[in-house]
Design an enzyme around this catalytic site. Structure first.
Site, PDB file in Angstrom:
ATOM      1  N   ASN A  56      25.033  31.355   7.059  1.00 43.19           N
ATOM      2  CA  ASN A  56      25.896  31.564   5.898  1.00 43.19           C
ATOM      3  C   ASN A  56      25.889  30.332   4.990  1.00 43.19           C
ATOM      4  O   ASN A  56      25.963  29.205   5.483  1.00 43.19           O
ATOM      5  CB  ASN A  56      27.326  31.819   6.411  1.00 43.19           C
ATOM      6  CG  ASN A  56      28.284  32.314   5.358  1.00 43.19           C
ATOM      7  OD1 ASN A  56      28.006  33.296   4.672  1.00 43.19           O
ATOM      8  ND2 ASN A  56      29.434  31.644   5.218  1.00 43.19           N
ATOM      9  N   GLU A  76      31.854  35.802   0.941  1.00 41.60           N
ATOM     10  CA  GLU A  76      33.060  35.074   0.500  1.00 41.60           C
ATOM     11  C   GLU A  76      33.265  35.223  -0.999  1.00 41.60           C
ATOM     12  O   GLU A  76      33.555  34.264  -1.716  1.00 41.60           O
ATOM     13  CB  GLU A  76      32.957  33.579   0.867  1.00 41.60           C
ATOM     14  CG  GLU A  76      32.701  33.337   2.346  1.00 41.60           C
ATOM     15  CD  GLU A  76      32.733  31.867   2.754  1.00 41.60           C
ATOM     16  OE1 GLU A  76      33.210  31.027   1.968  1.00 41.60           O
ATOM     17  OE2 GLU A  76      32.263  31.568   3.859  1.00 41.60           O
ATOM     18  N   GLU A 127      26.533  26.534   6.012  1.00 41.71           N
ATOM     19  CA  GLU A 127      26.341  25.469   5.012  1.00 41.71           C
ATOM     20  C   GLU A 127      25.472  24.299   5.477  1.00 41.71           C
ATOM     21  O   GLU A 127      25.836  23.141   5.304  1.00 41.71           O
ATOM     22  CB  GLU A 127      27.697  24.948   4.529  1.00 41.71           C
ATOM     23  CG  GLU A 127      28.583  26.041   3.964  1.00 41.71           C
ATOM     24  CD  GLU A 127      29.916  25.525   3.411  1.00 41.71           C
ATOM     25  OE1 GLU A 127      30.274  24.367   3.654  1.00 41.71           O
ATOM     26  OE2 GLU A 127      30.601  26.298   2.726  1.00 41.71           O
ATOM     27  N   HIS A 146      30.829  32.359  -4.165  1.00 33.47           N
ATOM     28  CA  HIS A 146      31.992  31.867  -4.909  1.00 33.47           C
ATOM     29  C   HIS A 146      31.527  31.718  -6.365  1.00 33.47           C
ATOM     30  O   HIS A 146      30.769  30.809  -6.692  1.00 33.47           O
ATOM     31  CB  HIS A 146      32.478  30.532  -4.336  1.00 33.47           C
ATOM     32  CG  HIS A 146      33.017  30.670  -2.945  1.00 33.47           C
ATOM     33  ND1 HIS A 146      34.190  31.360  -2.686  1.00 33.47           N
ATOM     34  CD2 HIS A 146      32.543  30.265  -1.748  1.00 33.47           C
ATOM     35  CE1 HIS A 146      34.414  31.347  -1.385  1.00 33.47           C
ATOM     36  NE2 HIS A 146      33.430  30.692  -0.785  1.00 33.47           N
ATOM     37  N   ASP A 206      34.499  35.580  -4.612  1.00 33.47           N
ATOM     38  CA  ASP A 206      35.633  35.457  -5.524  1.00 33.47           C
ATOM     39  C   ASP A 206      35.088  34.993  -6.862  1.00 33.47           C
ATOM     40  O   ASP A 206      33.907  34.635  -6.966  1.00 33.47           O
ATOM     41  CB  ASP A 206      36.773  34.564  -4.986  1.00 33.47           C
ATOM     42  CG  ASP A 206      36.326  33.200  -4.480  1.00 33.47           C
ATOM     43  OD1 ASP A 206      35.217  32.743  -4.836  1.00 33.47           O
ATOM     44  OD2 ASP A 206      37.094  32.571  -3.731  1.00 33.47           O
TER      45      ASP A 206
HETATM   46  C1  XIL Z   1      38.192  27.548   3.176  1.00 31.46           C
HETATM   47  C2  XIL Z   1      39.532  28.220   3.397  1.00 31.46           C
HETATM   48  O1  XIL Z   1      39.651  29.308   2.530  1.00 31.46           O
HETATM   49  C3  XIL Z   1      40.646  27.220   3.146  1.00 31.46           C
HETATM   50  O2  XIL Z   1      41.907  27.784   3.495  1.00 31.46           O
HETATM   51  C4  XIL Z   1      40.413  25.943   3.963  1.00 31.46           C
HETATM   52  O3  XIL Z   1      41.376  24.989   3.608  1.00 31.46           O
HETATM   53  C5  XIL Z   1      39.023  25.385   3.699  1.00 31.46           C
HETATM   54  O4  XIL Z   1      38.051  26.383   3.959  1.00 31.46           O
HETATM   55  N1  XIL Z   1      33.167  28.101   2.495  1.00 31.46           N
HETATM   56  C6  XIL Z   1      33.492  28.568   3.751  1.00 31.46           C
HETATM   57  C7  XIL Z   1      34.896  28.847   4.099  1.00 31.46           C
HETATM   58  O5  XIL Z   1      32.582  28.879   4.542  1.00 31.46           O
HETATM   59  O6  XIL Z   1      35.170  28.603   5.454  1.00 31.46           O
HETATM   60  C8  XIL Z   1      35.854  28.031   3.246  1.00 31.46           C
HETATM   61  O7  XIL Z   1      37.170  28.453   3.547  1.00 31.46           O
HETATM   62  C9  XIL Z   1      35.517  28.221   1.792  1.00 31.46           C
HETATM   63  C10 XIL Z   1      34.124  27.728   1.495  1.00 31.46           C
END
Ligand code: XIL
Length: 414
Positions: free
Chosen positions: A246, A320, A197, A281, A322
């Site tokens: 990422n 990631e 990020e 996401h 969802d």
């Molecule tokens: C999130 C986790 O799922 C949570 O449990 C935590 O509180 C915060 O981080 N992008 C990412 C992940 O790269 O590491 C994040 O994970 C979600 C967004």
């Protein structure tokens, strides 16, 4: 702790009812113009090179589906299917995990604050337990994440004599951390999200001027070179690991292009970067507001990111995934938060159609995609319900009781 910005993107699916309409694969993304040198060699991805920039695989040439019994069987000729797990995952979700998934990503257990809460004292226990479960079950492990603006311990930014840490000391701490962690997991973690990020929606590098919770002290205190150095340190510590950059919202054109240019610059400088992770996401619909990030959340815009990054010879992974029921930019109040009762059959079908549309695109790009990981396993344990929002969400393929959802059926229906 703040996650650093993924307040959940909009989602979309221009090809919303996708089930029916399968676009001709090569034209799907609207055709990416040839950009840059095309296929910069990175030494790590011979498999990708052939497909680089090709813009997808003709549907006719798609490999056959595997068996219908599980996600990983079905996609065995395509890419490993992964899930983010917490330390309890192997116990609470063990049955789904071992049956359906080839790969795991520790959800928080490999972040800086988890592994080195105190300088020089590493706490590997929870991460080790996930890794051990994975190896006993023949699963790959993605390491996440070595350098991120979020979930860091406070000591990291403090100078040895008080005040703010100097650039040299922070670089030395970054190196010490990466070195210890990558060596500890060497041979067990096959790829790392080395930098997470670092780019903002309009394409500038995340720095000290972002809103609270979004600021990067890495950029503030070291400068842009922190990115290249992180990859160099990781490669020195584990020359066999695939090293990823990422990030989220890769469907936003400005951000997508900035990440492309960053990767190109790193590759041209000989920095050992091997892949780009697309967090993905997603949401049930895109936003209709052009100012909202999720305005761009369409299948073909994410597809374009895959084509762009792979045109550099890089691997791409969905890291990631969802698919939230909430639409970015829409205000929800407590009485409109979804519940099991308001997650209706109609909504389940819409979620399923959108999952189907994205997975159809992922399958067309099976040559460029070396993994698709969901950010969780079942709806009873998702960061979208527990984090930031405090509202219940239903973003995954299995429900609260670990039964398959219509979204699962849609992903398996081909
Ligand atoms: C999130 C986790 O799922 C949570 O449990 C935590 O509180 C915060 O981080 N992008 C990412 C992940 O790269 O590491 C994040 O994970 C979600 C967004």
């Amino acid at each position: 702790m703040s996650s650093g910005g993924t307040s959940t993107g909009g989602a979309a699916g221009s090809s919303g009812s996708a089930a029916a309409g399968r676009p001709p694969s090569d034209a799907g993304a609207g055709g990416v113009p040839p950009i840059g040198p095309g296929g910069a060699p990175n030494g790590g991805n011979p498999a990708v090179a052939g497909a680089a920039g090709a813009g997808g695989t003709p549907t006719a040439e798609l490999p056959p589906a595997g068996g219908n019994g599980s996600l990983k069987d079905k996609f065995q000729n395509y890419f490993p299917i992964g899930a983010a797990v917490d330390a309890n995952g192997p116990t609470t979700h063990g049955e789904l995990l071992s049956r359906h998934f080839d790969s795991v990503t520790p959800e928080n257990e490999m972040k800086f604050a988890s592994l080195q809460p105190t300088e020089g004292q590493f706490t590997y226990g929870p991460a080790d337990r996930i890794v051990q479960y994975a190896s006993q079950n023949g699963m790959k492990v993605r390491g996440h994440a070595l350098v991120w603006h979020s979930q860091n311990p406070d000591w990291l930014w403090q100078g040895p004599g008080g005040g703010t840490v100097s650039k040299q000391t922070l670089l030395a701490r970054m190196k010490a951390h990466i070195d210890a962690v990558a060596k500890h997991f060497r041979g067990k973690v096959y790829c790392w999200d080395v930098v997470n990020e670092a780019v903002m929606n309009d394409g500038h590098l995340r720095g000290p001027d972002e809103p609270d919770g979004q600021k990067s002290r890495w950029l503030e205190l070291i400068g842009e070179e922190y990115i290249a150095e992180a990859f160099r340190y990781a490669h020195e510590a584990d020359p066999d690991a695939k090293l990823f950059y990422n990030d989220f919202y890769n469907y936003i054109p400005d951000k997508q292009q900035a990440i492309y240019e960053l990767m190109k610059k790193l590759l041209e400088a000989g920095v050992p970067v091997h892949g780009v992770g697309l967090q993905a996401h997603l949401n049930i619909e895109p936003s209709t507001d052009p100012m909202n990030q999720a305005y761009h959340q369409h299948v073909e815009k994410l597809e374009k990111a895959i084509q762009l990054y792979s045109s550099l010879g890089l691997e791409v992974q969905i890291t990631e995934l969802d698919l939230s029921l909430y639409i970015p930019g829409v205000m929800y109040t407590e009485d409109t938060f979804y519940t099991a009762a308001t997650f209706t059959a109609e909504l389940k079908a819409r979620q399923a159609a959108r999952y189907r549309a994205f997975f159809e695109m992922f399958r067309r790009h099976h040559r460029e995609l070396t993994g698709v990981t969901l950010w969780g396993i079942a709806d009873d344990n998702t960061w979208l319900s527990e984090f930031a929002s405090m509202r219940k969400d239903f973003p995954l393929l299995f429900d609260d009781r670990h039964m398959t959802k219509p979204a699962y059926d849609a992903v398996m229906d081909w």
